[in-house]
Scaffold this motif. Structure first.
Motif, PDB file in Angstrom:
ATOM      1  N   GLY A 157     -16.982 -84.331  52.242  1.00 27.67           N
ATOM      2  CA  GLY A 157     -16.268 -83.164  51.733  1.00 27.67           C
ATOM      3  C   GLY A 157     -14.847 -83.483  51.327  1.00 27.67           C
ATOM      4  O   GLY A 157     -14.285 -82.863  50.423  1.00 27.67           O
ATOM      5  N   LEU A 160     -20.186 -84.549  56.774  1.00 26.59           N
ATOM      6  CA  LEU A 160     -19.619 -83.399  56.073  1.00 26.59           C
ATOM      7  C   LEU A 160     -18.106 -83.513  55.973  1.00 26.59           C
ATOM      8  O   LEU A 160     -17.509 -83.151  54.956  1.00 26.59           O
ATOM      9  CB  LEU A 160     -20.014 -82.100  56.778  1.00 26.59           C
ATOM     10  CG  LEU A 160     -21.512 -81.763  56.771  1.00 26.59           C
ATOM     11  CD1 LEU A 160     -21.764 -80.471  57.523  1.00 26.59           C
ATOM     12  CD2 LEU A 160     -22.042 -81.669  55.352  1.00 26.59           C
ATOM     13  N   GLY A 173     -22.954 -81.156  48.763  1.00 24.36           N
ATOM     14  CA  GLY A 173     -21.748 -80.368  48.551  1.00 24.36           C
ATOM     15  C   GLY A 173     -21.272 -80.328  47.114  1.00 24.36           C
ATOM     16  O   GLY A 173     -20.108 -79.974  46.854  1.00 24.36           O
ATOM     17  N   PHE A 205     -23.928 -74.533  52.346  1.00 22.38           N
ATOM     18  CA  PHE A 205     -23.573 -74.728  50.947  1.00 22.38           C
ATOM     19  C   PHE A 205     -24.348 -73.796  50.025  1.00 22.38           C
ATOM     20  O   PHE A 205     -24.522 -74.078  48.845  1.00 22.38           O
ATOM     21  CB  PHE A 205     -23.822 -76.195  50.560  1.00 22.38           C
ATOM     22  CG  PHE A 205     -23.017 -77.157  51.377  1.00 22.38           C
ATOM     23  CD1 PHE A 205     -21.696 -77.436  51.057  1.00 22.38           C
ATOM     24  CD2 PHE A 205     -23.563 -77.753  52.507  1.00 22.38           C
ATOM     25  CE1 PHE A 205     -20.947 -78.309  51.827  1.00 22.38           C
ATOM     26  CE2 PHE A 205     -22.823 -78.634  53.282  1.00 22.38           C
ATOM     27  CZ  PHE A 205     -21.504 -78.905  52.941  1.00 22.38           C
TER      28      PHE A 205
END
Length: 370
Positions: A215, A211, A323, A87
């Motif tokens: 995400g 993730l 994120g 990231f």
């Protein structure tokens, strides 16, 4: 007020305001709760609070393997540091071109469901790239990932448990492949770190599933909530279309006004004021983001708002969303694409809402080009 009252509400804020009227810190069902932006931020940043009890046990559990989201330092610090390179600003810049291409490719229909046909496929495509998911697996990965994420709403069903198994099987296969043939992706970097004894195989899996779900969840609800807010506020939609450079401001006001994650919690590791050791505090992010002591006319959606202090949609302190920069970029690209390609976008039918206390988002949002 009990949190069950909030489930499935189109607008939970009247209930939040009932809680706010009781004071900045109140007892609720044997737990503490706060609607105050200032107090929420202090608790989130206070190292005397964590996500686990003082004996190291975690209050949650269920479908997903544990990740650094469910850990306190020093494990949280170690695991988060290993995931951070994915990231970096350079990586986010590299993803932007991919996001723009995907967004354009998804906006060809005259009538479509904004969630299923645009808001959901966009972040899944990015997460697939980030994790190095082969094109042949992407569609199945997206379907299963969405089902795993849906477990936040209604608990674990047999279908969701099956989806979880399939996601884990896919990751296990990809981990084995990266051990044999490393690439330039997150799985490869985590596998290399595992080989160096920086994390365990279970921690690799937990990080990958986090993730995937994080995400997907934040971005799909950001896009859905923001588009609905713009269409429900025609003057704001017109202002944005005339000034597409306001896209980052649309993102921030959406995150404040309709935070994708409405609630989180922290546990006191020692006595902190009225809060006893091992007592849990529910931090109502959705209410803190509309705290009238912080934001003038807090319930008004205003893309020209000065966002100071920063909203808490991405949490605060050591658990600040890893994120966040990626989600902001995806939202920026999505809103620009909608304004450019579909300036006459309209809601084409009733929306349905996620059946969740924690997540605020739409299950379906029928729209038409004109």
């Amino acid at each position: 007020m009990t949190f069950e009252q909030l489930t499935g509400h189109e607008d939970p804020h009247p209930i939040y305001e009932q809680v706010r009227a009781l004071g900045p810190l109140v007892r609720d069902s044997g737990m503490w709760a706060t609607t105050s932006h200032s107090l929420s931020n202090k608790i989130l940043r206070n190292q005397r609070f964590g996500v686990r009890y003082s004996d190291g046990t975690y209050p949650g559990g269920g479908l997903l393997p544990e990740s650094f989201l469910e850990t306190d330092p020093p494990d949280h610090t170690r695991l988060r540091r290993l995931a951070m390179p994915a990231f970096s600003p350079k990586k986010i810049d590299e993803y932007r071109t991919r996001v723009e291409k995907v967004a354009e490719s998804l906006l060809d229909a005259d009538e479509f469901d904004l969630i299923a046909d645009f808001a959901a496929p966009l972040p899944i495509a990015v997460i697939s790239d980030l994790l190095g998911i082969p094109d042949s697996d992407t569609a199945e990965f997206a379907d299963y990932g969405a089902l795993v994420a849906a477990s936040f709403d209604s608990g674990v069903t047999p279908e969701m448990a099956h989806a979880n198994d399939k996601v884990l099987e896919l990751f296990e296969r990809l981990i084995a492949e990266r051990r044999a043939r490393p690439g330039d992706d997150v799985i490869s970097s985590l596998v290399a770190a595992e080989a160096e004894k920086k994390l365990t195989a279970q921690e690799v899996m937990g990080t990958l599933v986090l993730l995937l779900v994080a995400g997907f969840e934040t971005t799909v609800n950001l896009i859905g909530n923001g588009t609905r807010a713009l269409l429900d506020h025609p003057a704001q939609w017109a202002l944005f279309k005339a000034n597409p450079g306001l896209a980052p401001d649309v993102v921030e006001e959406t995150l404040r006004w309709a935070a994708p994650v409405q609630m989180t919690s922290r546990i006191a590791h020692e006595q902190v004021g009225e809060i006893g050791k091992d007592e849990l505090v529910n931090i109502i992010i959705g209410a803190a983001n509309r705290d009238p002591d912080v934001y003038p006319e807090a319930h008004r959606f205003d893309v020209m708002r000065v966002q100071k202090p920063e909203h808490l949609a991405f949490s605060s302190g050591i658990h600040y969303c890893l994120g966040a920069t990626l989600a902001r970029m995806e939202g920026d690209v999505a809103f620009r694409a909608l304004a450019r390609r579909m300036p006459d976008l309209k809601q084409a039918g009733p929306v349905t809402f996620r059946d969740s206390v924690v997540i605020r988002g739409l299950k379906s949002f029928p729209v038409s080009r004109s």
